[in-house]
Design an enzyme around this catalytic site. Structure first.
Site, mmCIF file in Angstrom:
data_model
loop_
_atom_site.group_PDB
_atom_site.id
_atom_site.type_symbol
_atom_site.label_atom_id
_atom_site.label_comp_id
_atom_site.label_asym_id
_atom_site.label_seq_id
_atom_site.Cartn_x
_atom_site.Cartn_y
_atom_site.Cartn_z
ATOM 1 N N SER A 116 3.852 -1.058 0.987
ATOM 2 C CA SER A 116 3.093 -0.869 2.231
ATOM 3 C C SER A 116 3.880 -0.029 3.215
ATOM 4 O O SER A 116 5.114 -0.083 3.259
ATOM 5 C CB SER A 116 2.829 -2.248 2.834
ATOM 6 O OG SER A 116 2.359 -2.136 4.154
ATOM 7 N N TYR B 32 5.768 -11.294 5.628
ATOM 8 C CA TYR B 32 4.953 -10.517 4.674
ATOM 9 C C TYR B 32 5.557 -9.133 4.474
ATOM 10 O O TYR B 32 5.780 -8.687 3.351
ATOM 11 C CB TYR B 32 3.493 -10.393 5.171
ATOM 12 C CG TYR B 32 2.772 -9.247 4.503
ATOM 13 C CD1 TYR B 32 2.307 -9.368 3.200
ATOM 14 C CD2 TYR B 32 2.608 -8.017 5.164
ATOM 15 C CE1 TYR B 32 1.687 -8.308 2.573
ATOM 16 C CE2 TYR B 32 1.986 -6.952 4.537
ATOM 17 C CZ TYR B 32 1.533 -7.101 3.232
ATOM 18 O OH TYR B 32 0.937 -6.037 2.616
ATOM 19 N N LYS C 164 7.538 -7.032 1.068
ATOM 20 C CA LYS C 164 7.306 -5.698 0.499
ATOM 21 C C LYS C 164 8.631 -4.938 0.417
ATOM 22 O O LYS C 164 8.924 -4.257 -0.561
ATOM 23 C CB LYS C 164 6.294 -4.917 1.352
ATOM 24 C CG LYS C 164 4.888 -5.483 1.280
ATOM 25 C CD LYS C 164 4.337 -5.415 -0.140
ATOM 26 C CE LYS C 164 3.028 -6.112 -0.321
ATOM 27 N NZ LYS C 164 2.587 -6.241 -1.717
#
Ligand code: WQD
Length: 341
Positions: free
Chosen positions: A127, A152, A156
């Site tokens: 991302s 979160y 990544k």
């Protein structure tokens, strides 16, 4: 010649299902694993309707290392495309261990299984969140990574680290991380699309639920940013364009043209649009009014980001084909079909 076989984790989810369709249409055999935590099994029927054949499916939690290993041992996979992950930024701040557990343990067991059974190729769903708020725009692959705003986001970043370290250490493993900007839109068949459970966190699903009347008003988070109209700017990318990039990445691995054992690419359209521009575009393309109000900034949001996509273009031969209008109309067609079901 027999078809190449691709394992797609999280293949019933939003980006995963679109990628499965593109892989199958490109002639690959697909085996999906998904734990159904944020997806419906009937997506398999939808994929079959679009493609004309049904992918294999195993309901499986990737944290079950033994089951993952058994699947890979028997699968004779040529490559893995790894989407399966939890993805709510807010939830990750409330329950970071859940995110480290789901997103990182799953990945470790996957790579361990690949290593043990001689599967060389993995493409990972990363991302643009790894860049935080960049100092210079547009964002190239050389733009420095910033400390993540959320657990979160950190999964990544660490996910990329795990891949890079594994590809470096283990002979025969090569990995490509694809850093998505903001995927929106739906397949032209309106048979698959984004279907958030509960109150949507992301702009497009929320906006559309206001457009259908299911929710009363869209809150525009902040109008005092340093952007042309004061609302935050993002690089929105059609999910079908994004899905096609995965097919290209897999092909790059299978035909031996990957240059480094670990590579990463930005996948964006290269254009930035503000929240108000998205609302206006949606209204114009679909002829529907969206009731909105200006609200406070959302904690953790960045002001503006958009991609420099020249590296993906030169190295992968990939660039976004579908326009913002396509994103708006396909998303709305999908949403309306959802309402009918
Ligand atoms: C877009 C813009 C909001 C909702 C997040 C993750 C990222 C990625 C995609 C996912 C922002 C504004 C939103 C609303 C609003 N990962 N907005 N009202 O925040 O760019 O990215 O999702 O799985 O890692 O961080 O996407 O769609 O939430 O927001 O005004 O009700 O819309 O402030 O400017 P974001 P988004």
């Amino acid at each position: 010649m027999s078809k190449k076989k691709i394992l797609v984790t999280g293949g019933l989810g939003y980006i995963g299902s679109h990628t499965v369709v593109e892989l199958m249409e490109a002639g690959y055999e697909v085996h999906i694993v998904d734990d159904l935590s944020n997806a419906e099994e009937n997506v398999l029927d939808r994929i079959e309707q679009i493609v004309g054949s049904r992918p294999m499916f195993t309901e499986l939690d990737l944290k079950n290392e033994q089951a993952v290993e058994a699947l890979i041992a028997e699968g004779s996979f040529d490559a893995v495309v790894h989407f399966a992950a939890s993805k709510s930024v807010g939830e990750s701040a409330e329950n970071p261990l859940l995110y480290y557990h789901n997103n990182l343990l799953g990945m470790v067991s996957l790579i361990a299984g690949m290593k043990k059974h001689g599967v060389s190729n993995i493409v990972f769903s990363s991302s643009c969140t790894v860049y935080g708020q960049p100092d210079v725009l547009p964002v190239t692959e050389q733009t420095p990574i910033k400390p993540a705003e959320s657990p979160y986001g950190n999964t990544k970043k660490v996910g990329e680290d795990i891949l890079r370290d594994s590809a470096r250490a283990y002979e025969g493993i090569q990995a490509i991380a694809l850093r998505y900007f903001n995927p929106i839109g739906a397949h032209s068949s309106s048979l698959i699309g984004e279907r958030p459970k509960g109150v949507p966190n992301n702009l497009m699903p929320y906006l559309m639920q206001v457009a259908t009347g299911e929710r009363e008003v869209l809150s525009v988070f902040g109008d005092d940013y340093d952007t042309p109209d004061g609302t935050a700017v993002r690089d929105y990318i059609h999910v079908v364009d994004l899905a096609k990039a995965h097919v290209i990445a897999v092909e790059r691995q299978l035909n031996g043209t990957q240059k480094e054992s670990y590579e990463f690419f930005n996948l964006g359209s290269g254009s930035g649009y503000s929240v108000l521009e998205i609302i206006q575009s949606f209204e114009k393309v679909n002829g529907v009014k969206v009731n909105y109000k200006i609200a406070d900034r959302r904690a953790g949001d960045i002001e503006k980001i958009y991609a420099d996509n020249s590296y993906a273009k030169s190295e992968l031969g990939w660039e976004a084909q579908l326009s913002l209008d396509d994103m708006m109309s396909s998303a709305w067609q999908w949403q309306q079909k959802l309402e009918q079901n």
